[in-house]
Write an enzyme that holds these catalytic residues in place. Structure first.
Site, PDB file in Angstrom:
ATOM      1  N   ASN A   1     -37.293  -0.244 -10.048  1.00 55.58           N
ATOM      2  CA  ASN A   1     -38.475   0.172  -9.287  1.00 55.58           C
ATOM      3  C   ASN A   1     -39.147   1.320 -10.049  1.00 55.58           C
ATOM      4  O   ASN A   1     -38.552   2.391 -10.203  1.00 55.58           O
ATOM      5  CB  ASN A   1     -38.044   0.627  -7.880  1.00 55.58           C
TER       6      ASN A   1
ATOM      7  N   ASP B   1     -41.953   2.939  -9.251  1.00 55.40           N
ATOM      8  CA  ASP B   1     -42.882   3.750  -8.448  1.00 55.40           C
ATOM      9  C   ASP B   1     -43.071   5.157  -9.010  1.00 55.40           C
ATOM     10  O   ASP B   1     -44.193   5.683  -9.078  1.00 55.40           O
ATOM     11  CB  ASP B   1     -42.340   3.934  -7.018  1.00 55.40           C
ATOM     12  N   HIS B   2     -41.944   5.775  -9.397  1.00 52.32           N
ATOM     13  CA  HIS B   2     -42.050   7.215  -9.697  1.00 52.32           C
ATOM     14  C   HIS B   2     -42.474   7.527 -11.120  1.00 52.32           C
ATOM     15  O   HIS B   2     -42.709   8.680 -11.454  1.00 52.32           O
ATOM     16  CB  HIS B   2     -40.762   7.920  -9.254  1.00 52.32           C
TER      17      HIS B   2
ATOM     18  N   ARG C   1     -51.591  14.060 -11.727  1.00 53.72           N
ATOM     19  CA  ARG C   1     -52.821  14.549 -12.371  1.00 53.72           C
ATOM     20  C   ARG C   1     -53.959  13.527 -12.264  1.00 53.72           C
ATOM     21  O   ARG C   1     -54.991  13.690 -12.897  1.00 53.72           O
ATOM     22  CB  ARG C   1     -52.556  14.850 -13.859  1.00 53.72           C
TER      23      ARG C   1
ATOM     24  N   HIS D   1     -43.826  -0.612  -5.282  1.00 48.96           N
ATOM     25  CA  HIS D   1     -44.117  -0.518  -3.849  1.00 48.96           C
ATOM     26  C   HIS D   1     -45.581  -0.142  -3.695  1.00 48.96           C
ATOM     27  O   HIS D   1     -45.964   0.991  -3.996  1.00 48.96           O
ATOM     28  CB  HIS D   1     -43.209   0.555  -3.226  1.00 48.96           C
TER      29      HIS D   1
ATOM     30  N   ARG E   1     -47.955   1.059  -1.534  1.00 49.02           N
ATOM     31  CA  ARG E   1     -47.995   1.697  -0.228  1.00 49.02           C
ATOM     32  C   ARG E   1     -49.416   1.756   0.322  1.00 49.02           C
ATOM     33  O   ARG E   1     -50.379   1.820  -0.442  1.00 49.02           O
ATOM     34  CB  ARG E   1     -47.442   3.139  -0.316  1.00 49.02           C
TER      35      ARG E   1
ATOM     36  N   ARG F   1     -49.930   6.448  -2.724  1.00 54.33           N
ATOM     37  CA  ARG F   1     -49.508   7.732  -3.287  1.00 54.33           C
ATOM     38  C   ARG F   1     -49.051   7.587  -4.751  1.00 54.33           C
ATOM     39  O   ARG F   1     -49.143   8.516  -5.525  1.00 54.33           O
ATOM     40  CB  ARG F   1     -48.378   8.347  -2.468  1.00 54.33           C
ATOM     41  N   HIS F   2     -48.549   6.411  -5.130  1.00 52.39           N
ATOM     42  CA  HIS F   2     -48.134   6.248  -6.519  1.00 52.39           C
ATOM     43  C   HIS F   2     -48.705   4.958  -7.108  1.00 52.39           C
ATOM     44  O   HIS F   2     -49.672   4.984  -7.834  1.00 52.39           O
ATOM     45  CB  HIS F   2     -46.603   6.339  -6.698  1.00 52.39           C
TER      46      HIS F   2
ATOM     47  N   GLU G   1     -43.117  -4.564  -3.165  1.00 52.05           N
ATOM     48  CA  GLU G   1     -42.814  -4.148  -1.796  1.00 52.05           C
ATOM     49  C   GLU G   1     -44.112  -3.756  -1.105  1.00 52.05           C
ATOM     50  O   GLU G   1     -44.975  -3.123  -1.720  1.00 52.05           O
ATOM     51  CB  GLU G   1     -41.861  -2.950  -1.808  1.00 52.05           C
TER      52      GLU G   1
ATOM     53  N   THR H   1     -40.035   9.034   1.938  1.00 45.06           N
ATOM     54  CA  THR H   1     -39.675   7.749   1.338  1.00 45.06           C
ATOM     55  C   THR H   1     -39.345   6.807   2.490  1.00 45.06           C
ATOM     56  O   THR H   1     -39.442   7.191   3.660  1.00 45.06           O
ATOM     57  CB  THR H   1     -38.491   7.868   0.363  1.00 45.06           C
ATOM     58  N   THR H   2     -38.992   5.589   2.157  1.00 44.25           N
ATOM     59  CA  THR H   2     -38.676   4.622   3.207  1.00 44.25           C
ATOM     60  C   THR H   2     -37.524   5.145   4.055  1.00 44.25           C
ATOM     61  O   THR H   2     -36.523   5.625   3.516  1.00 44.25           O
ATOM     62  CB  THR H   2     -38.301   3.280   2.563  1.00 44.25           C
TER      63      THR H   2
ATOM     64  N   GLU I   1     -33.172  -8.014   1.772  1.00 45.68           N
ATOM     65  CA  GLU I   1     -32.699  -6.880   0.985  1.00 45.68           C
ATOM     66  C   GLU I   1     -32.060  -5.912   1.957  1.00 45.68           C
ATOM     67  O   GLU I   1     -32.709  -5.415   2.890  1.00 45.68           O
ATOM     68  CB  GLU I   1     -33.816  -6.191   0.206  1.00 45.68           C
TER      69      GLU I   1
ATOM     70  N   HIS J   1     -32.068   1.084  -2.090  1.00 45.51           N
ATOM     71  CA  HIS J   1     -32.491   2.365  -1.532  1.00 45.51           C
ATOM     72  C   HIS J   1     -31.419   3.433  -1.662  1.00 45.51           C
ATOM     73  O   HIS J   1     -30.350   3.345  -1.070  1.00 45.51           O
ATOM     74  CB  HIS J   1     -32.994   2.328  -0.095  1.00 45.51           C
ATOM     75  N   GLY J   2     -31.703   4.411  -2.483  1.00 44.49           N
ATOM     76  CA  GLY J   2     -30.793   5.543  -2.645  1.00 44.49           C
ATOM     77  C   GLY J   2     -29.596   5.262  -3.528  1.00 44.49           C
ATOM     78  O   GLY J   2     -28.672   6.075  -3.608  1.00 44.49           O
TER      79      GLY J   2
ATOM     80  N   GLY K   1     -34.588   2.549  -8.195  1.00 46.84           N
ATOM     81  CA  GLY K   1     -35.721   3.221  -8.829  1.00 46.84           C
ATOM     82  C   GLY K   1     -35.527   4.699  -9.053  1.00 46.84           C
ATOM     83  O   GLY K   1     -35.325   5.143 -10.195  1.00 46.84           O
ATOM     84  N   HIS K   2     -35.520   5.458  -7.949  1.00 45.77           N
ATOM     85  CA  HIS K   2     -35.603   6.910  -8.111  1.00 45.77           C
ATOM     86  C   HIS K   2     -34.535   7.462  -9.048  1.00 45.77           C
ATOM     87  O   HIS K   2     -34.837   8.257  -9.945  1.00 45.77           O
ATOM     88  CB  HIS K   2     -35.521   7.606  -6.739  1.00 45.77           C
TER      89      HIS K   2
HETATM   90  C1  LIG Z   1     -38.053   0.091   0.326  1.00 47.78           C
HETATM   91  C2  LIG Z   1     -37.347   1.129  -0.445  1.00 47.78           C
HETATM   92  O1  LIG Z   1     -36.286   1.564  -0.117  1.00 47.78           O
HETATM   93  C3  LIG Z   1     -37.913   1.591  -1.728  1.00 47.78           C
HETATM   94  O2  LIG Z   1     -37.990   0.503  -2.540  1.00 47.78           O
HETATM   95  C4  LIG Z   1     -39.293   2.179  -1.588  1.00 47.78           C
HETATM   96  O3  LIG Z   1     -40.049   1.873  -2.731  1.00 47.78           O
HETATM   97  C5  LIG Z   1     -39.170   3.656  -1.443  1.00 47.78           C
HETATM   98  O4  LIG Z   1     -40.483   4.171  -1.440  1.00 47.78           O
HETATM   99  P1  LIG Z   1     -40.857   5.257  -2.547  1.00 47.78           P
HETATM  100  O5  LIG Z   1     -40.615   4.629  -3.884  1.00 47.78           O
HETATM  101  O6  LIG Z   1     -42.303   5.568  -2.247  1.00 47.78           O
HETATM  102  O7  LIG Z   1     -39.903   6.414  -2.304  1.00 47.78           O
HETATM  103  N1  LIG Z   2     -35.863  -1.290  -2.311  1.00 45.77           N
HETATM  104  C1  LIG Z   2     -35.212  -0.204  -3.019  1.00 45.77           C
HETATM  105  C2  LIG Z   2     -36.002   0.159  -4.243  1.00 45.77           C
HETATM  106  O1  LIG Z   2     -36.830  -0.597  -4.716  1.00 45.77           O
HETATM  107  C3  LIG Z   2     -35.740   1.436  -4.914  1.00 45.77           C
HETATM  108  O2  LIG Z   2     -35.268   2.407  -4.012  1.00 45.77           O
HETATM  109  P1  LIG Z   2     -34.804   3.794  -4.698  1.00 45.77           P
HETATM  110  O3  LIG Z   2     -33.748   3.455  -5.714  1.00 45.77           O
HETATM  111  O4  LIG Z   2     -36.028   4.383  -5.355  1.00 45.77           O
HETATM  112  O5  LIG Z   2     -34.269   4.617  -3.556  1.00 45.77           O
END
Ligand SMILES: CC(=O)[C@@H](O)[C@H](O)COP(=O)(O)O
Ligand SMILES: NCC(=O)COP(=O)(O)O
Length: 288
Positions: A43, A45-46, A54, A79, A81, A85-86, A106, A136-137, A187, A236-237, A258-259
């Site tokens: 993922n 997103d970040h 910026r 994702h 959203r 935001r991203h 997502e 976050t979610t 999921e 997630h997490g 992702g994160h």
């Molecule tokens: C659904 C989920 O758990 C994540 O995939 C989601 O993308 C979290 O959102 P952020 O990436 O905006 O934190």
């Molecule tokens: N659905 C989970 C995802 O795409 C990534 O979640 P995270 O690892 O950023 O918490």
């Protein structure tokens, strides 16, 4: 492959439905043919979070996706959203052209978002819950309470050959609701498990109990979903430290992470961070 190494019928692998794909089993090195190594969607997103800080053009989400794929990722997750935001709409369209592995988007189960998905045609859409202002979610989508919207979204997606996944808490009723909605995949939200693993082990005597309880929930939910002929993903997490026990749950065919990958990438680089997570998943799977 010697007969004794023939992949057993237990091997589960993920192949997008409704499309002609050649599916290659991911058996690496001298592992038993019974070990299924789940796919990893990164993922990104970040990466976009840093860019949006910026409102500029770098870091590029396309460059990030290409590095992830070159490092061995099986897919890219973003994702889109409602608050943008991203990830931006244009990211989705550009990534649709650039990603050659698997693009999972997502989004909330809204008319606006489903219209975008049906136009951009990712390989998969994962329906998630969103609350304005959330950091976050915050948990799985309540597919049971939102069955009509989920069912309508799934139907629109599947009509266009887009895999429909629902991000839910690891509960049987939610899995049944995803089935009722006609979803291809669930999921399983691993947030409760991940939170339990974040506390220093031993700092809270009940912490180990919480981890064991959440792992048991996920094992039972994954087995139940597989019995209901759903594909099973999880996310997630998840981190390099807590992925091992989850990777050992053989019904889970796909991770969305992702994160924690992007957090490591900031320090050691994205290719290394992706390879490290792939290794952590493989190590966990081999523990089964
Ligand atoms: C659904 C989920 O758990 C994540 O995939 C989601 O993308 C979290 O959102 P952020 O990436 O905006 O934190
Ligand atoms: N659905 C989970 C995802 O795409 C990534 O979640 P995270 O690892 O950023 O918490």
């Amino acid at each position: 492959m010697a007969a004794s190494d023939e992949p057993s019928a237990d091997l589960l692998f993920l192949a997008p439905v409704n499309k002609e794909y050649s599916v290659s089993l991911k058996i690496e090195g001298p592992v038993s043919a019974k070990v299924m190594i789940a796919r990893l969607n990164v993922n990104i997103d970040h990466v976009a979070t840093v860019r949006q800080a910026r409102r500029t053009t770098e870091p590029s989400v396309v460059a990030a996706a290409m590095i992830c794929e070159q490092a061995g990722a099986d897919g890219i997750t973003i994702h889109l959203r409602g608050d943008r935001r991203h990830i931006q709409d244009r990211d989705l369209y550009i990534l649709r052209q650039a990603v050659t592995t698997y693009l999972n988007v997502e989004m909330a189960a809204t008319e606006e978002m489903i219209k975008i998905a049906c136009d951009a045609r990712p390989d998969a859409v994962t329906l998630v819950a969103e609350r304005p202002g959330e950091i976050t979610t915050e948990g799985g989508l309540d597919a049971r309470a939102n069955l009509d919207a989920v069912r309508a979204s799934v139907s629109a997606l599947r009509e266009r050959g887009i895999i429909a996944s629902v991000f839910i808490d690891p509960e049987e009723d939610q899995i049944e609701a995803a089935c009722d909605a006609g979803a291809d995949q669930v999921e399983l939200c691993t947030a409760a498990y991940a939170e339990a693993t974040m506390l220093p082990a031993g700092a809270h005597p009940t912490n180990e109990e919480r981890i064991a309880r959440e792992l048991d929930r996920l094992r039972k939910a994954a087995a139940f979903a597989a019995r209901r002929k759903l594909r099973v993903a999880a996310g997630h997490g998840l981190t390099y430290r807590n992925i091992g026990a989850i990777a050992a749950i053989r019904e889970i065919a796909e991770f969305n992470i992702g994160h924690n990958i992007i957090a490591r990438a900031v320090l050691v680089g994205l290719e290394r961070a992706v390879r490290d997570m792939l290794a952590a998943i493989r190590e966990g799977a081999e523990r089964t």
